[in-house]
Design an enzyme around this catalytic site. Structure first.
Site, mmCIF file in Angstrom:
data_model
loop_
_atom_site.group_PDB
_atom_site.id
_atom_site.type_symbol
_atom_site.label_atom_id
_atom_site.label_comp_id
_atom_site.label_asym_id
_atom_site.label_seq_id
_atom_site.Cartn_x
_atom_site.Cartn_y
_atom_site.Cartn_z
ATOM 1 N N VAL A 155 0.877 -1.164 0.000
ATOM 2 C CA VAL A 155 0.000 0.000 0.000
ATOM 3 C C VAL A 155 0.914 1.213 0.000
ATOM 4 O O VAL A 155 2.008 1.172 0.582
ATOM 5 C CB VAL A 155 -0.934 -0.006 1.232
ATOM 6 C CG1 VAL A 155 -1.515 1.378 1.501
ATOM 7 C CG2 VAL A 155 -2.064 -1.011 1.047
ATOM 8 N N CYS A 156 0.481 2.269 -0.670
ATOM 9 C CA CYS A 156 1.212 3.533 -0.625
ATOM 10 C C CYS A 156 2.623 3.336 -1.190
ATOM 11 O O CYS A 156 2.815 2.550 -2.127
ATOM 12 C CB CYS A 156 1.203 4.037 0.828
ATOM 13 S SG CYS A 156 1.558 5.784 1.066
#
Lengths: 277, 277
Positions: A155-156
């Site tokens: 994520v990210c």
């Protein structure tokens, strides 16, 4: 149900392997046995895989963004029978401080993590992620577990670390909007999307995208009805109080200011990526 | 900007009080000073209050739901100059295990928390919340800090603890859908909404509602443009992969199963509420 409960308890390794609904089951046991077990009704839903034995490893490193990790952790750890390991890249099991100071206690060191994982998960961060990209042991761990993992995920700006480990070559992927243009440095094709799955690689966009990402992955692992059950448990029916969250939907002056603030960070990722060649 | 940075560093107490964008600023400093400080552009946005000195206390108790707390923490701790305390109801600073096992390190005990808070925040949980409702020291702490706090807040079943402390009498409030009907036990009016503000009490619905809740509160504290800046930083433009998240939007069989599983928990809250009378 007694057997199911025993299976759950057997998979209870330390404080982490808490299976889904376990607290609730315990609560019910205290309140006295119900006339019929309400899990039965859920188990009967077509396409819902109630039990599993996934091995999930989530990486902790100094300066990670806590919300990147805790969003997906909620959904992964709620999967009945799944075991979630919080793996530190530190030398001991001291809590690992996130970019905003909140520190999470790891459950094992990298060397002790299972070799064959169902899910390898890497959260993002800001400067700490650039530092981790330059840490050989961390990148070697991600590359080693990633090669055998059934699902390679981030994520990210966690995708910067997947890329640094060579796991994104030839893949479509996403990242935080700040870092998305850097994905090309790893031989990946950047996609402007919230969640991108290409083969066994699933990446999420910035921070809050971890919730959408996790639901998509739970649906892959347990079927959509199970993901719908956890979505209801999390009451995930988002209602942002005003528009925004992307450069296009944020008032121009605010978007320009933020883009300016974060531009040097993208350059740090780019420099770290090039140093790996 | 040098003075501003000094102000930020002065408010840096331990590892928690990390001000917003601080990591980014450090990164910029390492990369060499930019021609002009990009913060200047953001500071110039009308209605954006760049600096503040909020004292935020977020309660940790055994069995709390980590995502209830970490969502809002992301936004609160990103407010330039705000200090966020992670306050344990335990006897020492040992990490506090959440309902799904993930443990977070507190920064202080209840007795050491500032007496006058800008924001008192209480996360929910499942059975652990019912246990905390019966813990006199915890309820006394919430009541004492709540009476003086500028903002009394909760996410998920954290509202059960606000109610137990007598802070919801005559107020409109929300909670996790499982617990919403129990709010009446505390003299509150249950509202079927994601975020409810009544006077200085702001409550959020279940788990993931913490993100919507936090943005609403940041807008109250710093103005909407600041909240929009953090919304973009968090890339909060949610796109759930399928419909759901409420009883009404979840397929009937799944919704019925989950409602059955959680019904005994609501009864636990109700019993704890009645025991307080």
């Amino acid at each position: 149900m007694t057997l199911d409960r025993r299976t759950v308890m057997a998979s209870f390794a330390g404080a982490v392997a808490l299976a889904p609904f376990l607290a609730i089951e315990t609560a019910m046991a205290r309140a006295g046995p119900p006339a019929s077990d309400p899990h039965d009704r859920l188990t009967a839903v077509p396409g819902l895989k109630m039990h599993g034995d996934e091995q999930v490893a989530m990486l902790l490193y100094p300066g990670f963004t806590a919300l990147d990790l805790v969003g997906p952790h909620y959904f992964f750890a709620s999967m009945m029978g799944a075991t979630v390991h919080l793996v530190t890249n530190g030398v001991d099991l001291a809590p690992v401080a996130s970019d905003l100071g909140l520190a999470i206690a790891p459950t094992m060191r990298m060397a002790d993590a299972p070799r064959d994982l169902t899910v390898l998960f890497v959260p993002g961060g800001s400067r700490g992620t650039a530092t981790a990209m330059r840490d050989r042991a961390t990148i070697d761990f991600i590359a080693d577990r990633g090669v055998r993992a059934k699902h390679i995920t981030s994520v990210c700006t966690g995708s910067m670390l997947l890329g640094a480990a060579g796991l994104l070559r030839g893949k479509r992927a996403t990242s935080h909007w700040v870092a998305r243009p850097v994905l090309a440095e790893f031989g990946a094709t950047a996609v402007d999307a919230r969640v991108v799955t290409d083969g066994n690689v699933t990446t999420g966009a910035g921070v809050s995208a971890g919730l959408d990402f996790a639901l998509a992955l739970v649906a892959q692992l347990r079927g959509r009805p199970y993901a719908e059950a956890l979505m209801l448990q999390a009451e995930y029916a988002p209602e942002p109080p005003f528009p925004g969250g992307t450069l296009a939907t944020t008032p121009q002056a605010v978007a320009d200011g933020m883009a300016g603030i974060f531009a040097p960070l993208a350059e740090q990722y780019r420099a770290a990526a090039r140093a790996l060649r």
